[in-house]
Every structure is written in structure tokens, then in C-alpha cells.
Design a protein around this motif. Sequence first.
Motif, PDB file in Angstrom:
ATOM      1  N   PHE A 155       0.830  -1.208   0.000  1.00 25.08           N
ATOM      2  CA  PHE A 155       0.000   0.000   0.000  1.00 25.08           C
ATOM      3  C   PHE A 155       0.866   1.261   0.000  1.00 25.08           C
ATOM      4  CE2 PHE A 155      -3.612  -2.675   1.583  1.00 25.08           C
ATOM      5  CZ  PHE A 155      -4.461  -2.399   0.526  1.00 25.08           C
ATOM      6  N   ALA A 156       2.007   1.209   0.648  1.00 23.62           N
ATOM      7  CA  ALA A 156       2.922   2.354   0.597  1.00 23.62           C
ATOM      8  C   ALA A 156       3.335   2.622  -0.844  1.00 23.62           C
ATOM      9  CB  ALA A 156       4.139   2.095   1.472  1.00 23.62           C
ATOM     10  N   ALA A 157       3.593   1.543  -1.605  1.00 25.40           N
ATOM     11  CA  ALA A 157       3.981   1.693  -3.003  1.00 25.40           C
ATOM     12  C   ALA A 157       2.816   2.141  -3.870  1.00 25.40           C
ATOM     13  CB  ALA A 157       4.546   0.365  -3.520  1.00 25.40           C
ATOM     14  N   GLN A 158       1.624   1.611  -3.599  1.00 28.26           N
ATOM     15  CA  GLN A 158       0.462   1.947  -4.416  1.00 28.26           C
ATOM     16  C   GLN A 158      -0.042   3.364  -4.161  1.00 28.26           C
ATOM     17  OE1 GLN A 158      -2.484  -1.117  -3.644  1.00 28.26           O
ATOM     18  NE2 GLN A 158      -1.883  -2.246  -5.479  1.00 28.26           N
ATOM     19  N   LEU A 194       5.003  -5.158  -6.881  1.00 31.32           N
ATOM     20  CA  LEU A 194       5.825  -4.872  -8.066  1.00 31.32           C
ATOM     21  C   LEU A 194       5.051  -4.131  -9.140  1.00 31.32           C
ATOM     22  CD1 LEU A 194       8.097  -7.975  -8.759  1.00 31.32           C
ATOM     23  CD2 LEU A 194       8.791  -5.685  -8.067  1.00 31.32           C
ATOM     24  N   MET A 195       3.746  -4.339  -9.204  1.00 29.23           N
ATOM     25  CA  MET A 195       2.933  -3.714 -10.238  1.00 29.23           C
ATOM     26  C   MET A 195       2.438  -2.330  -9.830  1.00 29.23           C
ATOM     27  SD  MET A 195       2.953  -5.895 -12.705  1.00 29.23           S
ATOM     28  CE  MET A 195       1.508  -5.985 -13.765  1.00 29.23           C
ATOM     29  N   ALA A 196       2.834  -1.862  -8.643  1.00 23.70           N
ATOM     30  CA  ALA A 196       2.428  -0.537  -8.165  1.00 23.70           C
ATOM     31  C   ALA A 196       3.123   0.552  -8.976  1.00 23.70           C
ATOM     32  CB  ALA A 196       2.771  -0.392  -6.685  1.00 23.70           C
ATOM     33  N   PRO A 197       2.596   1.776  -8.927  1.00 26.68           N
ATOM     34  CA  PRO A 197       3.222   2.874  -9.673  1.00 26.68           C
ATOM     35  C   PRO A 197       4.687   3.089  -9.321  1.00 26.68           C
ATOM     36  CG  PRO A 197       1.040   3.524  -8.915  1.00 26.68           C
ATOM     37  CD  PRO A 197       1.336   2.196  -8.273  1.00 26.68           C
ATOM     38  N   ASP A 198       5.058   2.954  -8.036  1.00 26.97           N
ATOM     39  CA  ASP A 198       6.460   3.105  -7.641  1.00 26.97           C
ATOM     40  C   ASP A 198       6.831   1.975  -6.686  1.00 26.97           C
ATOM     41  OD1 ASP A 198       9.014   3.873  -7.120  1.00 26.97           O
ATOM     42  OD2 ASP A 198       8.500   5.704  -6.024  1.00 26.97           O
ATOM     43  N   PRO A 199       7.101   0.787  -7.220  1.00 25.35           N
ATOM     44  CA  PRO A 199       7.409  -0.344  -6.346  1.00 25.35           C
ATOM     45  C   PRO A 199       8.674  -0.159  -5.517  1.00 25.35           C
ATOM     46  CG  PRO A 199       7.896  -0.882  -8.638  1.00 25.35           C
ATOM     47  CD  PRO A 199       7.172   0.429  -8.638  1.00 25.35           C
ATOM     48  N   VAL A 200       9.557   0.757  -5.923  1.00 29.29           N
ATOM     49  CA  VAL A 200      10.809   0.946  -5.190  1.00 29.29           C
ATOM     50  C   VAL A 200      10.532   1.349  -3.743  1.00 29.29           C
ATOM     51  CG1 VAL A 200      12.899   2.352  -5.034  1.00 29.29           C
ATOM     52  CG2 VAL A 200      12.183   1.407  -7.243  1.00 29.29           C
ATOM     53  N   VAL A 201       9.499   2.158  -3.529  1.00 29.64           N
ATOM     54  CA  VAL A 201       9.135   2.553  -2.163  1.00 29.64           C
ATOM     55  C   VAL A 201       8.843   1.320  -1.320  1.00 29.64           C
ATOM     56  CG1 VAL A 201       7.362   3.712  -0.785  1.00 29.64           C
ATOM     57  CG2 VAL A 201       8.244   4.809  -2.845  1.00 29.64           C
ATOM     58  N   GLY A 202       8.044   0.406  -1.860  1.00 29.64           N
ATOM     59  CA  GLY A 202       7.714  -0.809  -1.130  1.00 29.64           C
ATOM     60  C   GLY A 202       8.892  -1.740  -0.974  1.00 29.64           C
ATOM     61  N   LEU A 243      15.171  -0.905 -12.268  1.00 30.70           N
ATOM     62  CA  LEU A 243      13.729  -1.148 -12.205  1.00 30.70           C
ATOM     63  C   LEU A 243      12.957   0.118 -12.567  1.00 30.70           C
ATOM     64  CD1 LEU A 243      11.206  -2.765 -11.521  1.00 30.70           C
ATOM     65  CD2 LEU A 243      11.613  -2.245  -9.097  1.00 30.70           C
ATOM     66  N   ARG A 244      13.350   1.235 -11.993  1.00 35.26           N
ATOM     67  CA  ARG A 244      12.662   2.494 -12.322  1.00 35.26           C
ATOM     68  C   ARG A 244      12.850   2.851 -13.795  1.00 35.26           C
ATOM     69  NH1 ARG A 244      13.627   5.737  -6.698  1.00 35.26           N
ATOM     70  NH2 ARG A 244      11.455   5.670  -5.986  1.00 35.26           N
ATOM     71  N   ASN A 245      14.042   2.616 -14.333  1.00 33.47           N
ATOM     72  CA  ASN A 245      14.272   2.875 -15.761  1.00 33.47           C
ATOM     73  C   ASN A 245      13.348   2.024 -16.617  1.00 33.47           C
ATOM     74  OD1 ASN A 245      16.324   4.584 -14.984  1.00 33.47           O
ATOM     75  ND2 ASN A 245      17.982   3.218 -15.588  1.00 33.47           N
ATOM     76  N   ARG A 259       9.648  -6.173 -15.005  1.00 32.48           N
ATOM     77  CA  ARG A 259       9.990  -5.630 -13.689  1.00 32.48           C
ATOM     78  C   ARG A 259      10.757  -6.653 -12.843  1.00 32.48           C
ATOM     79  NH1 ARG A 259       5.203  -1.478 -11.697  1.00 32.48           N
ATOM     80  NH2 ARG A 259       4.934  -0.405 -13.695  1.00 32.48           N
ATOM     81  N   LEU A 260      10.339  -7.903 -12.909  1.00 35.06           N
ATOM     82  CA  LEU A 260      11.077  -8.937 -12.177  1.00 35.06           C
ATOM     83  C   LEU A 260      12.498  -9.071 -12.709  1.00 35.06           C
ATOM     84  CD1 LEU A 260       8.362 -11.731 -11.816  1.00 35.06           C
ATOM     85  CD2 LEU A 260       9.637 -10.701  -9.925  1.00 35.06           C
ATOM     86  N   ALA A 261      12.646  -9.086 -14.026  1.00 33.67           N
ATOM     87  CA  ALA A 261      13.975  -9.222 -14.625  1.00 33.67           C
ATOM     88  C   ALA A 261      14.854  -8.028 -14.270  1.00 33.67           C
ATOM     89  CB  ALA A 261      13.858  -9.369 -16.137  1.00 33.67           C
ATOM     90  N   ALA A 262      14.281  -6.830 -14.280  1.00 35.50           N
ATOM     91  CA  ALA A 262      15.060  -5.637 -13.939  1.00 35.50           C
ATOM     92  C   ALA A 262      15.512  -5.678 -12.479  1.00 35.50           C
ATOM     93  CB  ALA A 262      14.218  -4.386 -14.204  1.00 35.50           C
ATOM     94  N   LEU A 263      14.621  -6.078 -11.585  1.00 33.06           N
ATOM     95  CA  LEU A 263      14.959  -6.121 -10.167  1.00 33.06           C
ATOM     96  C   LEU A 263      16.010  -7.193  -9.870  1.00 33.06           C
ATOM     97  CD1 LEU A 263      14.364  -5.194  -7.241  1.00 33.06           C
ATOM     98  CD2 LEU A 263      12.624  -7.005  -7.148  1.00 33.06           C
ATOM     99  N   LEU A 264      15.919  -8.328 -10.555  1.00 29.95           N
ATOM    100  CA  LEU A 264      16.752  -9.480 -10.214  1.00 29.95           C
ATOM    101  C   LEU A 264      17.950  -9.666 -11.141  1.00 29.95           C
ATOM    102  CD1 LEU A 264      13.899 -12.086  -9.532  1.00 29.95           C
ATOM    103  CD2 LEU A 264      15.023 -10.575  -7.889  1.00 29.95           C
ATOM    104  N   HIS A 265      18.157  -8.770 -12.107  1.00 27.77           N
ATOM    105  CA  HIS A 265      19.140  -9.052 -13.149  1.00 27.77           C
ATOM    106  C   HIS A 265      20.568  -9.205 -12.619  1.00 27.77           C
ATOM    107  CE1 HIS A 265      19.982  -4.751 -12.799  1.00 27.77           C
ATOM    108  NE2 HIS A 265      21.048  -4.918 -13.558  1.00 27.77           N
TER     109      HIS A 265
END
Length: 446
Positions: A155-158, A194-202, A243-245, A259-265
Motif C-alpha cells: 500500500f505504501a507503493a500503491q 511490483l505492479m504498483a506505480p512506484d514499487p521501489v518505495v515498497g 527497475l525504475r528505468n 519488472r522482475l527481470a530488472a529487479l533481479l538481473h
Amino acid sequence: MFADGGFELHLVGGPVRDAVLRRRVSDLDFTTDARPESTEAILRANCSTVWTTGADFGTIGGLFRGEQVEVTTFRADAYDRVSRNPIVQYGDNLVDDLERRDFTVNAMAVSVPGHEFTDPFGGLADIARQTIRTPASPESSFADDPLRMLRAARFAAQLGFGIDPETLDAMRRMAPELGRITAERIRDEFTKLLMAPDPVVGLRLLVDTGLAEQFLPELPALRMEIDEHAQHKDVYEHSLQVLRNAIALEQDGPDLLLRLAALLHDIGKPETKDVVPGGGVTFHHHDVAGARLARRRMRELRFPKADVQAVSLLISLHLRFYGYGEAGWTDSAVRRYVTDAGPQLDRLHLLVRSDCTTRNRRKAERLRRDYDAFEERIARIRAEEDLRAVRPDLDGNAIMELLGLPPGPQVGRAWAYLKELRLERGPMPREEAESELRAWAAREGL
């Protein structure tokens, strides 16, 4: 309809929160004092479709005048705080039902048809403060259902909200309780984050509270590593920026696999780190190690097989482009890149572009130009050769007829040889393909 039957009905939870926030409201959730069998009877008499998949938890769903609705009987759940699911007990009043909900911003209700607003735990004030807080004590709430800690980060991310200090402190202390939750529930909640507008916050919240350590320990493990591509950031910060890029490059809405690939690459870097003479750091073959780790972790979280394969493939290929602009590639190498990427080629393009986080503008511009040229070259070769389906110039039937072979592994070997030949040379006239096949068969003693 419910009032005519002598029952209370309240719009509750997410729809009320989103209406207050002027966000788009989709599915409508209601709570009622009617028991599930009464709810089902009312909905069947008035809805075009009714479903009872949630009946064991007191929820009946239906399609009413084109709107999807779910109606749940007041709950006063009891938790044994050991098993993974609540013991369903029905309540007899709205306030008790709201108190058992996850956060105050989701514990507001509007009665229908009276439109009376009920907010016993200060959800409206918390919306104004942009704060995530539990209705009951956070210790009690998280002990009842530890998944709520993960949901707080989501919810923080959403919503872009912060988390109440007392609630945040409880998340840190109680993170190990997440081990009681099934992998499927964790996967679903993590996917929503991960599907939130800014998942980095979460994601930062998951790492800072220790929750990520419980189900994705590869992510916090990146914090102490140094990224050889961008010395100003460690691998953790680099991964969040990638991920943000990637999110900024999405064109058709959120893309979970990208998004998963970017986070885990780069999750293979801690395992492959090596300090070389002079103080340099290398991470040789971290793409291979990362693909293996991502595959294992996604399997443990019960992601679909196709998703596991797609993400691990993207990670395994994300480094292959580097050096293209300096060393130059043959058409054969370009064909192999496209063929190996297969249906993930477009995502691979976005991942490679996202992986550039250097502050050196000249270097960033050079990499961008190189990849622009690379994509243009792929488009040219694809137009000439239909690279989307690189296949041998002779099919299995033609191979069997030409060599007089029955169906079997020898035909497969011949087909694989012709495919490799096509990757090297591009399309060949049929006569040339037949000549090459005969020569190969002679060498093989067929």
C-alpha cells in the motif's frame, strides 16, 4: 434489496478509500449482517451471474447491472496464530468487522441505502496524513495475519503513503512471522507490490524491515556489493534504478516479467564477486548465476513455469549486448541474439537499455546510440530473413526423403545442423541446403 430483506449493507474497504482519494473505483466490496445463504439468495434473485468460491469465508460474488460486487458477512475472525489461515467466525456488528481489517484506511464504510459514513479507527485522518496504520495494535494485527506486513509495503507503493512508526517498528520485530504464510499468498502480494506505480518505495521497506530476507534474501544481499558498471552506486541501488528505468520505458501498462527481470538481473553478483590485484572488482558470469538464482527463487514462490523461464532467460542474456559497438558483430551473431531471445526480444531490448545507470553522459549517450543501431540492424535483417522464425531450409520430411532416413534421432541431428548453418549464413537456396546436408551426412557416415 438487502434493506427489503431486513439486513444491513455497507460499502467497505478499498472502494471507500479510493473514492475518498478520488482514485478509480472498480470492483465493489460490501459487508452485511446477512449470513452467506441469505446473501446468495438475494444475489441469485437480482444478479446476472453469481459465484460462491469465497463462501467458506462468508463471501458471495455477483454481477449486478454490469458491476462486479462481492458481499461478505460481518466477520469476527479468530486466529490460532500458528496455522496459515483464520478460523472464520461471523460477527454481528459493523465496528467489530472493521476492527479486524488490515489498515485504518481500509476500515471505513458507507451504508446503503442510507449513505452513513462509519470511521471508528481514524482512517480518514490517516488518509489526510498519508499514513498506513493498523486499526488494532500492530502486534495483534500482524500476529493474526503476518501477510499484512507485506501488504503494508504494497500500500505504501500503491498510494505513496508512509507507515506509522509504531506499525513500522512491529514490522521489523515480527518479520520472521512471515514464515507462517504460504508461498502462493506471498507471491500474490509481492506481485501486487511490483505492479504498483512506484514499487521501489515498497521494496525499500521490505529490505529495511527484514521482510525481504524471509522470501527474497537475494535482494538485501545486494546492498554490500559494488557495481563495476557504476562505481557511484552499490548493486542494490543500481538494481532499484534499473527497475525504475524499465518502468519508464513501459508502453502498454505495467509488465510484471520486465519488472522482475530488472529487479533481479544482478542477483548473481554476490556469488561471483572477485577482487583482482590493484583493487578492482569483477563479477564474471554473474548473468549465468543470476539466472539460476532467479529460477530457483521464482519456483519456490510458485510462479508459473512460463514466467520462471522468461525471467531467467532475460537475466541470462542481459549482458550479451555489451561490446557490440566496439567489437562489432557478424550477421550470424545478430541472428543468434534474436533466436536465443525468442519471444522475449522486445523485453530484452528494454532491459538492456534500462541497465545503463552511469552518470557519465558521454558513455550513456554512446550506449544509447549503439543500441539504437543494433535494433535498426535487427529490423533490417529480420525484414530480409524473417528472423522471428529461424528454421532450417529443409524440414524433417525433406530431410528423411533426401537421406532415406526413418523418423528418429538422426533426423533431429540433421535438422539441428541445418539450423546452425542457417544462423551462420542466413537463408540458402534449396539446392545449396541439400548439398550441405549430403556433405554433412557423408561426414557422419549416414
